[in-house]
Design a protein around this motif. Structure first.
Motif, mmCIF file in Angstrom:
data_model
loop_
_atom_site.group_PDB
_atom_site.id
_atom_site.type_symbol
_atom_site.label_atom_id
_atom_site.label_comp_id
_atom_site.label_asym_id
_atom_site.label_seq_id
_atom_site.Cartn_x
_atom_site.Cartn_y
_atom_site.Cartn_z
ATOM 1 N N ALA A 228 0.839 -1.195 0.000
ATOM 2 C CA ALA A 228 0.000 0.000 0.000
ATOM 3 C C ALA A 228 0.875 1.246 0.000
ATOM 4 O O ALA A 228 0.595 2.220 -0.705
ATOM 5 N N THR B 104 3.932 1.597 -1.165
ATOM 6 C CA THR B 104 4.540 1.767 -2.484
ATOM 7 C C THR B 104 3.521 2.301 -3.485
ATOM 8 O O THR B 104 3.817 3.213 -4.266
ATOM 9 N N ALA B 105 2.323 1.751 -3.440
ATOM 10 C CA ALA B 105 1.270 2.216 -4.354
ATOM 11 C C ALA B 105 0.992 3.696 -4.136
ATOM 12 O O ALA B 105 0.813 4.459 -5.096
ATOM 13 N N ALA B 106 0.978 4.115 -2.891
ATOM 14 C CA ALA B 106 0.711 5.519 -2.578
ATOM 15 C C ALA B 106 1.801 6.416 -3.160
ATOM 16 O O ALA B 106 1.524 7.430 -3.796
ATOM 17 N N LEU B 107 3.045 6.019 -2.953
ATOM 18 C CA LEU B 107 4.166 6.833 -3.461
ATOM 19 C C LEU B 107 4.154 6.894 -4.985
ATOM 20 O O LEU B 107 4.382 7.954 -5.578
ATOM 21 N N ASP B 108 3.874 5.765 -5.622
ATOM 22 C CA ASP B 108 3.829 5.754 -7.085
ATOM 23 C C ASP B 108 2.724 6.662 -7.609
ATOM 24 O O ASP B 108 2.899 7.350 -8.622
ATOM 25 N N ALA B 109 1.598 6.664 -6.916
ATOM 26 C CA ALA B 109 0.472 7.497 -7.362
ATOM 27 C C ALA B 109 0.843 8.976 -7.291
ATOM 28 O O ALA B 109 0.529 9.754 -8.192
ATOM 29 N N LEU B 110 1.523 9.363 -6.209
ATOM 30 C CA LEU B 110 1.940 10.759 -6.081
ATOM 31 C C LEU B 110 2.934 11.109 -7.185
ATOM 32 O O LEU B 110 2.895 12.190 -7.769
ATOM 33 N N ARG C 70 3.041 9.872 -10.124
ATOM 34 C CA ARG C 70 2.341 10.031 -11.391
ATOM 35 C C ARG C 70 1.628 11.372 -11.479
ATOM 36 O O ARG C 70 1.514 11.958 -12.555
ATOM 37 N N LEU C 71 1.153 11.847 -10.357
ATOM 38 C CA LEU C 71 0.452 13.132 -10.343
ATOM 39 C C LEU C 71 1.356 14.285 -10.757
ATOM 40 O O LEU C 71 0.887 15.327 -11.197
ATOM 41 N N ASP D 101 -3.736 7.421 -10.636
ATOM 42 C CA ASP D 101 -3.794 5.993 -10.340
ATOM 43 C C ASP D 101 -4.731 5.854 -9.139
ATOM 44 O O ASP D 101 -4.324 6.081 -8.003
ATOM 45 N N GLY E 130 -3.859 3.699 -5.972
ATOM 46 C CA GLY E 130 -2.712 4.291 -5.279
ATOM 47 C C GLY E 130 -3.060 5.600 -4.609
ATOM 48 O O GLY E 130 -2.668 5.855 -3.464
ATOM 49 N N LEU E 131 -3.824 6.419 -5.304
ATOM 50 C CA LEU E 131 -4.224 7.704 -4.730
ATOM 51 C C LEU E 131 -5.063 7.508 -3.476
ATOM 52 O O LEU E 131 -4.926 8.256 -2.502
ATOM 53 N N ARG F 65 -4.861 5.079 -1.372
ATOM 54 C CA ARG F 65 -3.934 4.732 -0.278
ATOM 55 C C ARG F 65 -3.154 5.950 0.187
ATOM 56 O O ARG F 65 -2.893 6.132 1.373
#
Lengths: 213, 213
Positions: free
Chosen positions: A171, A173-179, A181-182, B146, B149-150, B152
DNA sequence: GTCTATAGCTGGATAGAC
DNA sequence: GTCTATCCAGCTATAGAC
């Protein structure tokens, strides 16, 4: 005198917090991690709380100074992103943010620790604020971005994400990746120029009026 | 049988964590807050860790169910913002997120608690993910967001902000206000329509290529 | 189910030898 | 400055009366 017992205790404190969380902290566990006699904690620092305080202050000062030079070279969102990636990797090894998160949770009822943690948060926020202010100067985003508040939000978010890492690494890692991408979005808006700025300014005033009539 | 001793212990647990943080938790402090004999914790739950686990699960389930209905009515970013304000006020009273943050910090070394906290995080994230997915469907933002991810990242951010509240309430308020203000930006982009969507999609691919050549 | 009492342990902190 | 030894508070958990 052993090669700087005080420093070994400070380092041992960080390692103990990193490994067992704030609940795993005790004079005995720290002394063991530092390879030092337990009674020396009280000789050198007076109490466990004061040792935590000192470790928090020293670690923060060192890390902030280390990152300041790196952040000073940042002059675009692209470079900020690259810097953030480097810093995140470095953090994975040092675990400084994780320690701060744990001390934050352990602060209630410990006045000296509370003060130290508040100062540490403020140091990080001030650093982020400086970079953000530099980047947003002249950007359309300046109209909707409250720089000091955003800096605090970013600090707090990373602390939250590091805490989550402890129970659910995926979770986090997913959060960091989403940020990550933003940030594309941020770059695009940033390049829109003065017309977009004016449009956003108008919209911001309108929204303000709606919320506080 | 006293009027539901088990429930009094669950409630007392939340209150104890809210007031003294995870470091202030013990069988004695919880029993005192619940107005119940200390030995009953072990009779009803087996151990303090299992009581924490049960309290975490029950509180999360109740809160998520409570907010689910409210969030189901959200069909625009404006309404999402209004809902977020309400929920934040309600949280200020109930302190459910604060409790979760403290349990998160106290989880290391406690397998059952770790599992409960991970599940709780997942419940919140799933809820946010559902709303976000609904709102972003068809929006230009879908290209750069994403959604899982967002969701989370948002959960973790609020946890971080609630923790900061404990040592520096002003910083926490500033952070929340800044996020509030950013929502204007989201609304504007959301209304841009299909042309903007295509432009963002192109830029996203470009940025992807640059990062992973 | 609830209470008292207590075993057994770990914690912070200190005294005093070296 | 460092070590051993120790005090005592507070903790989890259980045994056993009611």
């Amino acid at each position: 005198m052993k090669p700087d017992t005080k420093q070994r205790l400070l380092d041992g404190t960080l390692e103990t917090v990193r490994r067992g969380g704030i609940a795993g902290v005790s004079a005995r566990s720290i002394a063991a991690a530092a390879g030092v006699n337990q009674a020396l904690i009280f000789y050198h620092f007076g109490s466990v709380e004061e040792l935590l305080e000192a470790a928090c202050r020293q670690a923060t000062e060192a890390r902030v100074a280390l990152y300041r030079d790196r952040l000073a070279t940042v002059d675009s969102f692209g470079r900020l992103l690259a810097a953030a990636r480097e810093l995140h990797e470095a953090e994975r090894a040092a675990g400084c943010v994780t320690v701060l998160a744990q001390l934050l949770a352990g602060a209630p009822g410990q006045p000296k620790l509370t003060a130290a943690v508040a100062d540490a948060l403020e140091s990080w926020a001030a650093e982020i604020e400086a970079v953000l202010g530099r980047l947003l100067d002249g950007s359309p985003l300046a109209e909707v971005a409250d720089v000091p508040g955003l800096a605090r939000a970013l600090s707090a978010s990373f602390i939250g994400i590091e805490l989550c890492e402890g129970v659910d690494p995926r979770a986090a890692t997913a959060a960091l990746d989403a940020l990550d991408r933003l940030s594309v979005l941020v770059e695009v808006i940033d390049e829109l120029g003065p017309a977009a700025r004016l449009a956003l300014a108008a919209r911001t005033r309108k929204a303000r009026g709606a919320h506080t009539p």
